[in-house]
Structure formats: C-alpha cells, structure tokens
Scaffold this active site. Structure first.
Site, short mmCIF file in Angstrom:
data_model
loop_
_atom_site.label_atom_id
_atom_site.label_comp_id
_atom_site.label_asym_id
_atom_site.label_seq_id
_atom_site.Cartn_x
_atom_site.Cartn_y
_atom_site.Cartn_z
N ASP A 1 0.86 -1.18 0.00
CA ASP A 1 0.00 0.00 0.00
C ASP A 1 0.90 1.23 0.00
OD1 ASP A 1 -1.74 2.09 0.56
OD2 ASP A 1 -2.93 0.95 2.00
N HIS A 2 0.85 1.99 -1.08
CA HIS A 2 1.76 3.14 -1.21
C HIS A 2 1.44 4.26 -0.23
CE1 HIS A 2 5.11 4.82 -3.25
NE2 HIS A 2 4.92 4.18 -4.39
N ARG A 3 0.30 4.16 0.46
CA ARG A 3 -0.02 5.17 1.47
C ARG A 3 0.79 4.98 2.74
NH1 ARG A 3 -6.35 4.13 1.94
NH2 ARG A 3 -5.46 2.02 2.04
#
Length: 454
Positions: free
Chosen positions: A424-426
């Site tokens: 998850d790039h968040r």
C-alpha cells in the site's frame, strides 16, 4: 403426545446475517439426538455444521441444498416426546405454517443455541469431519417437502401498523433499492416474518402492474452471454468482495527480485537431517517475514481511512493463501513473531488440513496483519498479488527451480526463486518497500543473516 418444535437458523456471530445450505445431514423421518449436527451451511466466513437443540423425529426440512436462508428462518421441525423409536414420522401439514412455534422449554433451548454462537469461535462447528459424517447412520425416508413460495396476492396487503418483522439487513436493502414499502408486504415466514422471497415477489408483482404489455415485435437476439452462471456467495462471494474493495481503496504497487535460494534449501535439509519434527519451507519463509517486519514495521499496518491515520500494529498475525475445493481462503497464524520454526510448521499444517476439510472457524480466518502467498506450488515463477484488505502488504513467492546464476564470479546452476512484494503506497514509499524485499532476499540467499536477530 408428540410436540412438534421448530428449529430456526441461529445467530452465527461475526455479524453474519445469512447462510447457504450446502448439505442436509438428516432426512425427514430420521431420529436425531440433542446437539446432533443436522445441516452443513456456508457463510461468508466458513463452512460449518449446525447442531439441533431438540431430540426426536424430523418431520420437515425447509430449503433445498443451495438455498440461502436468513438468520431466524426455519431450518427444520422435530417431533419430541412419545418418539420411543424410529417409527413413522408424525403427519406434517403442508404449507408455510407446517410447524408449531417453539414454546416453554423449547424456546429456552433455542435461545441457548443462539447464545452459543455469539463469540468469534463458533462452538460445535467443524467438530465432525467427513469420516464421522460417513459413519452417521441415516434411515430411508421420503424427501422433504419444502415450503412453497407464496403465490402473488390479487391485491396488495393492507398497510402494516407497528414494527415490520424483518430480520435480515439484506431483505431491508433489497426493498429499499426497489422502492418497496415493507409495511405493505405480507411475510410468509413464521409469525409473518418477511423473507427475501416475499420481497422479490412483491417487486416482481409491482413491476408487472407498472409495465404495459409489449406490442408484438420481431424477436431480438439475446444480449445475455450464454454459459454457466455461478452465484458469487458464501466464501467465494466474500473473497470477491474483499478483492474488489482492495483494488478500489488501496493504491498498490509491486516490486520484485530474483534470489538464490540454494543456501536456504541446504539449511532446511540440514535441519531435517538432524532429527525431530520436519521443518517446512513455508515456516522458514514465515520466520524471514516476521524478522523483516520487525525492521520495517510500516508494512505491518493498516490505514484508518475515516481518521486519515496509519495504524502500525504491534504483533504479526501472518495469513497465508490456501487453495480449497470451494475457493481461496487465507487462514491466519496468530502471533507468528513469537513462534519457532517447529511451531510455525505445526500450525501451517493444522490450518491447511482444516481448510481442505472446510473446518476453519471465523477466528481462523480473521485478524491477519500481513499475508504470505506461496503461489510457487502452482508451478509459476511470479505474480503481482492483490493485497488482502485491510492489510498493507503481501509477499509472493514463486517456484524454486535450477537456473543459470553467477555465483562467486562463475556461472553455475543454482536454486533460484522470484520474490514479489505488493504494498500500500499510502503506508510507505518505494524505498521502504525495496528495503524490506531486499532484506528478505538477503535472508533467503544467506540464512545466517537471521542469526543477528535470533
């Protein structure tokens, strides 16, 4: 004098509101004992057996295999008292009101059953495996006669006053989406309970009254694609919903690397040659994962979208993908970071066997914080895994096969594996994800690296 009692589908816990009948374990005319499993159902969490709180003769069953029932809908009726042996079943009145409502001690027994299912672990579920079910003796009896669907009423039911007898949120949503006033629907369930079939019938009747008869036209080719239609429900439906939600909500990215697993395979062979319980390759990969997560805790987290916060989780509960005859499931090894390689091997084996026997409980399938996906068992080299929502990452492991590899400056045949990380790039940037994957690859290539953290 026999008393006919009705057993309803109990509250299964975990917020579940319905279940699909997979297989009946008793027939009309069978003699059942108290707490004997009578039906196998599949929920969005698992496939389980439901025990009946009454002992006596089965006089009716409600629903064929493949039918979905809401919690509180009738499952079967049992004649109790005066049933000294497997004699002929008492006469059953045909129609929706065939069974009497449970009263007195019967109602108390049913209440006890509902409370038994209120926790995360469903008591009594999965306790009888296929061998036990094969040993169960079933008497020859005529097939159950399901309750018929009510025919369309010639006129709409009068507007109901007071609360509407609806249990299932699915039924309420179906009516709301169709613009149907539930107060004008006559329920065909016990005590006027409104079932899904009642709402669908009312919507169809209203649609027929609104639409004028079509004028004769030339038949148009069907636009619906031909082929078999498989309902997305039960475990398969839950998996579909979770994967769709993952793709919709999570901005994922994937990175991968090839690693020389020759030393890891040699280390496993040396462990197993030393005696004692055998160590699985999955257990060694799990040990590598939990140590990597200790160094990169951003990947053992979840995103609270409402609060716009990243929640880093203190413990590693490691999920692993397992293929079963009824679809993909992800059992969870609790507290994987505190387990030895032997303990991990034992727990992977237990959960894998339970998955094959459809005996996993909801507690076995929930609470994961990171997933390990060994798709190499299917003979493939690489993949881009879909994150198991609401987790933040998944490590994929391809097959380990001999490949040409430069080892110590010379070309040699080595055992090579492709590792892929979807994250998850968040929760982190590529540098963190790359650092995690590189550390995993280093441990695969040189297992002695783990000695620094043991």
């Amino acid at each position: 004098m026999a008393q006919v009692l009705e057993f309803k589908l109990p509250d299964l816990g975990e917020g579940l509101t319905e279940a699909e009948i997979v297989r009946w374990l008793v027939a009309v005319g069978d003699v059942v004992a108290v707490d004997q499993p009578v039906v196998e159902v599949e929920t969005a969490k698992a496939m389980v057996e439901v025990p009946c709180p009454y002992g006596g003769v089965v006089t009716a069953r409600y629903g064929e295999e493949g039918t979905e029932l809401p919690v509180g809908a009738p499952l079967l009726t049992v004649a109790v008292g005066g049933t000294g042996g497997p004699g002929p079943a008492p006469a059953v009145e045909q129609g929706a009101g065939a069974a009497a409502e449970p009263t007195g001690t019967a109602a108390s027994a049913e209440s006890a059953v509902s409370s038994e299912y209120s926790g995360n672990v469903l008591v009594g579920y999965g306790t009888a495996g296929p061998a036990a079910r094969r040993r169960r003796v079933r008497q020859t009896a005529p097939a159950a006669t399901p309750a018929p669907v009510a025919a369309p009423a010639p006129a709409p039911a009068p507007t109901r006053q007071g609360p509407v007898p609806v249990i299932s949120p699915l039924v309420r949503k179906l009516a709301r989406d169709g613009g149907l006033d539930l107060r004008r629907v006559r329920g065909s369930g016990p005590e006027g309970l409104i079932l899904r079939a009642d709402v669908e019938l009312a919507l169809a009747t209203a649609r027929d009254h609104r639409e004028p008869a079509p004028a004769p036209v030339a038949p148009a080719p069907s636009v619906a694609p031909a082929g078999e239609r498989v309902p997305l429900r039960g475990v398969r439906g839950a998996v579909a919903d979770k994967l769709s939600r993952s793709r919709t909500e999570i901005p994922d990215a994937t990175c991968w690397v090839d690693a020389d697993a020759t030393e890891l395979m040699a280390a496993r062979a040396a462990m197993n040659a030393a005696g004692g319980p055998k160590i699985s390759l999955l257990a060694l990969l799990a040990r590598i994962c939990v140590h990597a997560l200790a160094r990169f805790p951003e990947l053992n987290s979840t995103v609270d979208t409402a609060a716009r916060e990243i929640v880093r989780l203190p413990d590693v509960h490691l999920g692993f993908a397992a293929q079963t005859p009824r679809g993909l499931v992800v059992p969870v090894v609790k507290d994987a970071g505190r387990r030895t390689a032997e303990s991990l091997t034992e727990e992977f084996g237990r959960l894998t066997e339970a998955a094959r026997q459809s005996a996993l409980t909801p507690a076995d399938l929930t609470g994961g914080t990171f997933t390990l996906n060994n798709y190499g068992v299917f003979g493939v080299d690489g993949s881009t895994p879909i994150i198991n929502h609401p987790e933040a990452a998944m490590l994929g492991v391809g097959r380990i096969i001999p490949k040409p590899w430069v080892h110590r400056g010379e070309l040699a045949a080595r055992q090579v594996v492709q590792l892929s990380l979807t994250f998850d790039h968040r929760v982190c940037d590529g540098g963190t994800a790359g650092g995690f994957l590189r550390y995993v690859a280093d441990c695969v290539e040189q297992p002695a690296v783990l000695l620094r953290t043991v």
